[in-house]
Design a protein around this motif. Sequence first.
Motif, PDB file in Angstrom:
ATOM      1  N   THR A   1       0.828  -1.205   0.000  1.00  0.00           N
ATOM      2  CA  THR A   1       0.000   0.000   0.000  1.00  0.00           C
ATOM      3  C   THR A   1       0.867   1.260   0.000  1.00  0.00           C
ATOM      4  O   THR A   1       2.070   1.187   0.267  1.00  0.00           O
ATOM      5  CB  THR A   1      -0.927   0.011   1.229  1.00  0.00           C
ATOM      6  N   PRO A   2       0.266   2.416  -0.262  1.00  0.00           N
ATOM      7  CA  PRO A   2       1.031   3.668  -0.260  1.00  0.00           C
ATOM      8  C   PRO A   2       1.777   3.957   1.049  1.00  0.00           C
ATOM      9  O   PRO A   2       2.806   4.620   1.028  1.00  0.00           O
ATOM     10  CB  PRO A   2      -0.033   4.735  -0.534  1.00  0.00           C
ATOM     11  N   ILE A   3       1.291   3.422   2.180  1.00  0.00           N
ATOM     12  CA  ILE A   3       2.019   3.651   3.436  1.00  0.00           C
ATOM     13  C   ILE A   3       2.997   2.516   3.751  1.00  0.00           C
ATOM     14  O   ILE A   3       3.581   2.477   4.825  1.00  0.00           O
ATOM     15  CB  ILE A   3       1.059   3.894   4.623  1.00  0.00           C
ATOM     16  N   GLY A   4       3.163   1.575   2.786  1.00  0.00           N
ATOM     17  CA  GLY A   4       4.171   0.527   2.923  1.00  0.00           C
ATOM     18  C   GLY A   4       3.713  -0.760   3.575  1.00  0.00           C
ATOM     19  O   GLY A   4       4.528  -1.622   3.872  1.00  0.00           O
ATOM     20  N   THR A   5       2.420  -0.925   3.773  1.00  0.00           N
ATOM     21  CA  THR A   5       1.889  -2.157   4.364  1.00  0.00           C
ATOM     22  C   THR A   5       1.713  -3.220   3.282  1.00  0.00           C
ATOM     23  O   THR A   5       1.136  -2.935   2.237  1.00  0.00           O
ATOM     24  CB  THR A   5       0.517  -1.882   5.022  1.00  0.00           C
ATOM     25  N   LEU A   6       2.207  -4.417   3.531  1.00  0.00           N
ATOM     26  CA  LEU A   6       1.998  -5.534   2.604  1.00  0.00           C
ATOM     27  C   LEU A   6       0.653  -6.177   2.914  1.00  0.00           C
ATOM     28  O   LEU A   6       0.405  -6.616   4.040  1.00  0.00           O
ATOM     29  CB  LEU A   6       3.110  -6.578   2.733  1.00  0.00           C
TER      30      LEU A   6
ATOM     31  N   LYS B   1     -14.853  -5.443  -2.848  1.00  0.00           N
ATOM     32  CA  LYS B   1     -14.304  -5.688  -1.512  1.00  0.00           C
ATOM     33  C   LYS B   1     -12.819  -6.027  -1.590  1.00  0.00           C
ATOM     34  O   LYS B   1     -12.025  -5.591  -0.763  1.00  0.00           O
ATOM     35  CB  LYS B   1     -15.050  -6.830  -0.821  1.00  0.00           C
ATOM     36  N   LEU B   2     -12.461  -6.823  -2.590  1.00  0.00           N
ATOM     37  CA  LEU B   2     -11.070  -7.211  -2.798  1.00  0.00           C
ATOM     38  C   LEU B   2     -10.185  -5.976  -2.998  1.00  0.00           C
ATOM     39  O   LEU B   2      -9.144  -5.831  -2.366  1.00  0.00           O
ATOM     40  CB  LEU B   2     -11.020  -8.132  -4.017  1.00  0.00           C
ATOM     41  N   CYS B   3     -10.635  -5.078  -3.864  1.00  0.00           N
ATOM     42  CA  CYS B   3      -9.851  -3.859  -4.128  1.00  0.00           C
ATOM     43  C   CYS B   3      -9.799  -2.954  -2.902  1.00  0.00           C
ATOM     44  O   CYS B   3      -8.764  -2.355  -2.614  1.00  0.00           O
ATOM     45  CB  CYS B   3     -10.412  -3.101  -5.331  1.00  0.00           C
ATOM     46  N   ARG B   4     -10.893  -2.875  -2.178  1.00  0.00           N
ATOM     47  CA  ARG B   4     -10.903  -2.060  -0.960  1.00  0.00           C
ATOM     48  C   ARG B   4      -9.922  -2.649   0.058  1.00  0.00           C
ATOM     49  O   ARG B   4      -9.148  -1.934   0.679  1.00  0.00           O
ATOM     50  CB  ARG B   4     -12.318  -1.990  -0.392  1.00  0.00           C
ATOM     51  N   TYR B   5      -9.925  -3.973   0.243  1.00  0.00           N
ATOM     52  CA  TYR B   5      -9.027  -4.618   1.196  1.00  0.00           C
ATOM     53  C   TYR B   5      -7.558  -4.412   0.811  1.00  0.00           C
ATOM     54  O   TYR B   5      -6.734  -4.048   1.645  1.00  0.00           O
ATOM     55  CB  TYR B   5      -9.332  -6.122   1.317  1.00  0.00           C
ATOM     56  N   LEU B   6      -7.234  -4.660  -0.461  1.00  0.00           N
ATOM     57  CA  LEU B   6      -5.837  -4.540  -0.903  1.00  0.00           C
ATOM     58  C   LEU B   6      -5.416  -3.099  -1.177  1.00  0.00           C
ATOM     59  O   LEU B   6      -4.250  -2.845  -1.442  1.00  0.00           O
ATOM     60  CB  LEU B   6      -5.600  -5.372  -2.177  1.00  0.00           C
ATOM     61  N   GLU B   7      -6.378  -2.166  -1.133  1.00  0.00           N
ATOM     62  CA  GLU B   7      -6.136  -0.755  -1.433  1.00  0.00           C
ATOM     63  C   GLU B   7      -5.664  -0.569  -2.880  1.00  0.00           C
ATOM     64  O   GLU B   7      -4.747   0.189  -3.171  1.00  0.00           O
ATOM     65  CB  GLU B   7      -5.158  -0.128  -0.436  1.00  0.00           C
ATOM     66  N   ILE B   8      -6.345  -1.270  -3.792  1.00  0.00           N
ATOM     67  CA  ILE B   8      -6.089  -1.140  -5.222  1.00  0.00           C
ATOM     68  C   ILE B   8      -7.071  -0.121  -5.776  1.00  0.00           C
ATOM     69  O   ILE B   8      -8.268  -0.178  -5.476  1.00  0.00           O
ATOM     70  CB  ILE B   8      -6.251  -2.495  -5.940  1.00  0.00           C
ATOM     71  N   ASN B   9      -6.574   0.797  -6.582  1.00  0.00           N
ATOM     72  CA  ASN B   9      -7.420   1.813  -7.202  1.00  0.00           C
ATOM     73  C   ASN B   9      -6.884   2.138  -8.589  1.00  0.00           C
ATOM     74  O   ASN B   9      -6.004   1.443  -9.099  1.00  0.00           O
ATOM     75  CB  ASN B   9      -7.526   3.059  -6.314  1.00  0.00           C
ATOM     76  N   LYS B  10      -7.382   3.193  -9.181  1.00  0.00           N
ATOM     77  CA  LYS B  10      -7.024   3.564 -10.556  1.00  0.00           C
ATOM     78  C   LYS B  10      -5.520   3.798 -10.733  1.00  0.00           C
ATOM     79  O   LYS B  10      -5.000   3.644 -11.839  1.00  0.00           O
ATOM     80  CB  LYS B  10      -7.816   4.824 -10.921  1.00  0.00           C
ATOM     81  N   SER B  11      -4.808   4.131  -9.666  1.00  0.00           N
ATOM     82  CA  SER B  11      -3.363   4.376  -9.798  1.00  0.00           C
ATOM     83  C   SER B  11      -2.596   3.089 -10.140  1.00  0.00           C
ATOM     84  O   SER B  11      -1.456   3.153 -10.598  1.00  0.00           O
ATOM     85  CB  SER B  11      -2.793   5.029  -8.533  1.00  0.00           C
ATOM     86  N   GLN B  12      -3.214   1.937  -9.950  1.00  0.00           N
ATOM     87  CA  GLN B  12      -2.568   0.671 -10.334  1.00  0.00           C
ATOM     88  C   GLN B  12      -2.979   0.218 -11.742  1.00  0.00           C
ATOM     89  O   GLN B  12      -2.541  -0.822 -12.208  1.00  0.00           O
ATOM     90  CB  GLN B  12      -2.914  -0.439  -9.335  1.00  0.00           C
TER      91      GLN B  12
END
Length: 182
Positions: free
Chosen positions: A29-34, A118-129
Motif C-alpha cells: 500500500t502507499p504507506i508501505g503495508t503488505l 471488496k477485494l480492491c478495498r481490502y488490498l487498497e487497489i485503485n485507478k493508480s494501479q
Amino acid sequence: MNLLDKDFFKQNATELAPKLLGMTLCHITPIGTLKKGIIVETEAYMPDDPACHAAKGKTKRTLPMFEEGGISYVYLIYGMYYCFNIVSGEKNSGQAVLIRALQLPEHPHSKEAAGPGKLCRYLEINKSQNGIQLSKENKLWLEKSPLISNPEIVTTTRIGISAGKENLWRFYIKNSNSISKK
C-alpha cells in the motif's frame, strides 16, 4: 516466494483464469503495508465476448487490455467500486481475467475480500494501479501459494452480466468460504 514468469500471462483468459486459483495476490500500500490474499474466484473475458470491455475495440478505458499479458486493468463500477483484472494473452488480443475474491491467510473464513469491490478495498487497489506490469518493483504482484495446491475447481456462469451469460467462464475453489456468491 515463487514469482510468476511474465510468459505465464500470455495464455488466453479462459486458460489463465482457473490457473490463477490458489495464487497469492500481493500489494504494498502507499504507506508501505503488505496486504495479500489467495485468489479463490476468477472470471475470464475474451475479445469476442459481448461482456468483455474490449469487445468493441480500443478506447481510453480499455487500452491496458490490449497490452501483453501480465498488466493490470483496474476500472471503476457504479462510481464507487474498483475491479482488478489481469490482462492475458498476446499484445493486442483484448482479454483479461477479473479477480473476484480472495481468501485472507490470517482470516480464512472472512468475507472481507469476497467480491471484486471488496477485494480492491481490502488490498487498497485503485485507478493508480491501472496499466502497470505486475511485479514486485511496481508493488503489485502474484506468487505461487504454498497454502493451496491442486484445488478442486468449480466452473459456472459469470455474475452480473447481461450478455455472454452462456459462457461458463467463472471459476472458483470448491468449498471456499471466501467466494463472492455460490
